[in-house]
Motif scaffolding. Structure first.
Motif, PDB file in Angstrom:
ATOM      1  N   VAL A  27       0.854  -1.200   0.000  1.00 16.09           N
ATOM      2  CA  VAL A  27       0.000   0.000   0.000  1.00 16.09           C
ATOM      3  C   VAL A  27       0.886   1.246   0.000  1.00 16.09           C
ATOM      4  CG1 VAL A  27      -1.791   1.271   1.243  1.00 16.09           C
ATOM      5  CG2 VAL A  27      -1.873  -1.227   1.165  1.00 16.09           C
ATOM      6  N   LEU A  28       1.894   1.215   0.850  1.00 12.06           N
ATOM      7  CA  LEU A  28       2.823   2.347   0.899  1.00 12.06           C
ATOM      8  C   LEU A  28       3.541   2.503  -0.450  1.00 12.06           C
ATOM      9  CD1 LEU A  28       3.661   4.437   3.028  1.00 12.06           C
ATOM     10  CD2 LEU A  28       5.587   2.983   3.609  1.00 12.06           C
ATOM     11  N   ARG A  29       3.829   1.361  -1.078  1.00 15.64           N
ATOM     12  CA  ARG A  29       4.514   1.426  -2.387  1.00 15.64           C
ATOM     13  C   ARG A  29       3.628   2.125  -3.425  1.00 15.64           C
ATOM     14  NH1 ARG A  29       6.308  -3.739  -2.757  1.00 15.64           N
ATOM     15  NH2 ARG A  29       4.467  -4.389  -3.885  1.00 15.64           N
ATOM     16  N   ILE A 385      -9.699   8.412   4.364  1.00 13.39           N
ATOM     17  CA  ILE A 385      -8.310   7.905   4.354  1.00 13.39           C
ATOM     18  C   ILE A 385      -8.289   6.485   4.924  1.00 13.39           C
ATOM     19  CG2 ILE A 385      -6.008   8.195   5.395  1.00 13.39           C
ATOM     20  CD1 ILE A 385      -6.213  11.156   4.967  1.00 13.39           C
ATOM     21  N   ASP A 386      -8.997   6.297   6.034  1.00  7.74           N
ATOM     22  CA  ASP A 386      -9.096   4.967   6.642  1.00  7.74           C
ATOM     23  C   ASP A 386      -9.650   3.950   5.631  1.00  7.74           C
ATOM     24  OD1 ASP A 386      -8.529   3.659   8.972  1.00  7.74           O
ATOM     25  OD2 ASP A 386     -10.224   4.435  10.116  1.00  7.74           O
ATOM     26  N   MET A 387     -10.737   4.344   4.970  1.00  8.78           N
ATOM     27  CA  MET A 387     -11.401   3.436   4.021  1.00  8.78           C
ATOM     28  C   MET A 387     -10.505   3.132   2.817  1.00  8.78           C
ATOM     29  SD  MET A 387     -14.077   2.437   5.234  1.00  8.78           S
ATOM     30  CE  MET A 387     -14.601   2.796   6.865  1.00  8.78           C
ATOM     31  N   GLN A 388      -9.810   4.182   2.369  1.00  5.71           N
ATOM     32  CA  GLN A 388      -8.909   4.013   1.222  1.00  5.71           C
ATOM     33  C   GLN A 388      -7.795   3.012   1.557  1.00  5.71           C
ATOM     34  OE1 GLN A 388      -7.434   7.865   0.055  1.00  5.71           O
ATOM     35  NE2 GLN A 388      -5.909   6.982  -1.308  1.00  5.71           N
ATOM     36  N   VAL A 389      -7.254   3.129   2.774  1.00  3.64           N
ATOM     37  CA  VAL A 389      -6.168   2.230   3.178  1.00  3.64           C
ATOM     38  C   VAL A 389      -6.691   0.790   3.286  1.00  3.64           C
ATOM     39  CG1 VAL A 389      -4.544   1.671   5.057  1.00  3.64           C
ATOM     40  CG2 VAL A 389      -4.804   4.036   4.286  1.00  3.64           C
ATOM     41  N   ALA A 390      -7.886   0.627   3.865  1.00  4.25           N
ATOM     42  CA  ALA A 390      -8.451  -0.731   3.986  1.00  4.25           C
ATOM     43  C   ALA A 390      -8.694  -1.335   2.604  1.00  4.25           C
ATOM     44  CB  ALA A 390      -9.747  -0.685   4.784  1.00  4.25           C
ATOM     45  N   LYS A 391      -9.214  -0.512   1.701  1.00  2.00           N
ATOM     46  CA  LYS A 391      -9.532  -0.996   0.354  1.00  2.00           C
ATOM     47  C   LYS A 391      -8.251  -1.412  -0.387  1.00  2.00           C
ATOM     48  CE  LYS A 391     -12.207   0.559  -3.674  1.00  2.00           C
ATOM     49  NZ  LYS A 391     -11.216   0.699  -4.720  1.00  2.00           N
ATOM     50  N   LEU A 392      -7.256  -0.538  -0.308  1.00  4.76           N
ATOM     51  CA  LEU A 392      -5.992  -0.850  -0.994  1.00  4.76           C
ATOM     52  C   LEU A 392      -5.337  -2.094  -0.389  1.00  4.76           C
ATOM     53  CD1 LEU A 392      -4.382   2.690  -1.470  1.00  4.76           C
ATOM     54  CD2 LEU A 392      -5.229   1.155  -3.259  1.00  4.76           C
TER      55      LEU A 392
END
Ligand code: ADE
Length: 419
Positions: A27-29, A385-392
């Protein structure tokens, strides 16, 4: 470039380990690839006071890829991975001030060196950077657009500052995001704490009585893993709801003065001070092992333990000090009571830090976009942001989920349909 690391020659070793961690930080990548193109942090000074690990290195590289001028210092004197610090300096041109085992004076000198860079954005883990800013550079506070706080202890400190009406710039509670504490605190701390205790002692957990102080997300995670290894887990708590949860999770709950008599291993994860103190050391069995995985080394009363002991044998094994009591019992303290998961093991695995640090990076971008629009208080991370991170994260794990049908969306928005 200025920096202060243990040995710059460790850089190549550090680079290999940073690359290994990156494999598990997809995700960070993805964020880094976008940051490289869009440059959302271009020319912005960032000061980061974090545990200097392979995972933090990947965050630092991501922030730099986004255009930031970065300085990094340690958020704990014992958690620095020296090879990583050197690699960031040598291979990424990032100024790092961190040496594993640095004394308190050096620790704060490193924080000052990071602040000398006049950051507009800060990342903190435990709030030492922000509290130094408040105590010593209050006149520079309006230069800070926003600060991200990584950990429970830091959020508690910053909320205390805000409640006194003294918080001088906006702070973002990364810890409180769901994709942070539900995973990093629970699975990250759970696994890495057990890892730290096992690496230090090489003990067999099966059949041991493991006393865990605190049943927050970190305590729960550690309890889950200690039980998984065959430990008999006892929880101590001061909160009735958490004690009830521990009970219904099938764990024994006892006051510490009772647990002290029967524990083989003790670990504090409370965020509070003197959780294990002289009355408890008095009751412990010969050979008891005592560790802490809370942020600061205040959870175990080490001065009290030292005063009680007839003899202290330092480093009977790396990271283990033996305290011999006047009655002949030995109590073994791990890692000077500093967080055992980072001091002895390598901290949380990259796979889980991927989410925590994705939030750090995305929130830094959000602060830049909305600079000047925030109140001086402790803010939650925006839900998107939370949702985006979970999705990714799910996508990178190859997991797909269902979507609501139009009929279901309608049903959830209505009240008419009942029995
Ligand atoms: N906190 C806990 N584990 C960590 C890690 N691996 N890197 C940075 N901060 C951490």
């Amino acid at each position: 470039m200025e920096y202060d690391v243990k040995d710059i020659e460790l850089a190549e070793h550090g680079k290999k380990r940073i690359t290994w961690a990156e494999r598990n930080m997809p995700v960070l990548r993805l964020i880094r690839e976008r940051f490289e193109k869009e440059q959302p942090l271009k020319g912005i000074n960032i000061g980061a006071c974090l545990h200097v690990t392979t995972e933090t290195a990947n965050l630092a590289i991501t922030l730099k890829a986004g255009g930031a001028n970065l300085r990094v210092c340690a958020s704990n004197p014992l958690s620095t991975q020296d090879d990583v610090a050197s690699s960031l300096v040598k291979n990424n041109d990032i100024a790092v001030y961190a040496i594993k085992g640095e004394d308190t004076q050096t620790y704060y000198d490193h924080i000052h060196a990071t602040l000398a860079h006049k950051p507009s954005i800060t990342h903190d883990d435990g709030a030492d950077l922000v509290s130094t800013l408040h105590a010593e550079y209050a006149d520079r506070a309006d230069e800070i657009w926003g600060s991200m706080e990584e950990t429970t202890t830091g959020v508690i400190r910053l909320k205390a500052l805000a409640n006194q009406g003294k918080l001088l710039f906006p702070v973002f509670a990364v810890n409180d995001a769901d994709t942070k504490h539900l995973f990093d605190n629970r699975y990250g701390t759970g696994q890495s704490t057990l890892d730290g205790i096992i690496r230090a002692t090489n003990m067999l957990v099966a059949g041991k009585t493991v006393v865990i102080a605190g049943y927050g997300w970190c305590g729960r995670g550690f309890a889950m893993r200690a039980r998984g290894h065959g430990g008999r887990v006892i929880i101590t708590e001061v909160n009735n709801v958490k004690a009830l949860e521990a009970t219904m999770d099938g764990l024994q709950v006892l006051p510490m003065h009772e647990a002290a008599k029967i524990g083989d291993v003790f670990c504090t994860l409370t965020g509070n001070l003197n959780v294990l103190r002289t009355e408890h050391f008095d009751a412990m069995k010969n050979g008891a092992i005592v560790a802490n995985a809370g942020h600061f080394n205040v959870e175990i009363d080490i001065p009290g333990l030292t005063e009680m002991a007839k003899t202290v044998n330092k480093q009977v094994k790396p990271f283990i000090d033996e305290y011999i009591m006047p009655d002949g019992r030995s109590i073994y303290l791990l890692a000077d009571g500093r967080l055992v998961n980072l001091a002895v093991a390598e901290g949380h695995p990259a796979c889980v830090m991927d989410m925590s640090f994705a939030i750090q990076a995305l929130t830094a971008e959000y602060v830049v976009i909305n600079q000047g629009r925030f109140e001086n208080k402790v803010h939650d991370i925006p839900e998107n942001i939370d949702m985006q991170v979970a999705k990714l994260k799910l996508e990178t794990m190859g997991i797909t989920i269902d979507t609501l049908t139009a009929e279901q969306i309608n049903y959830l928005a209505s009240w008419e349909m009942g029995t």
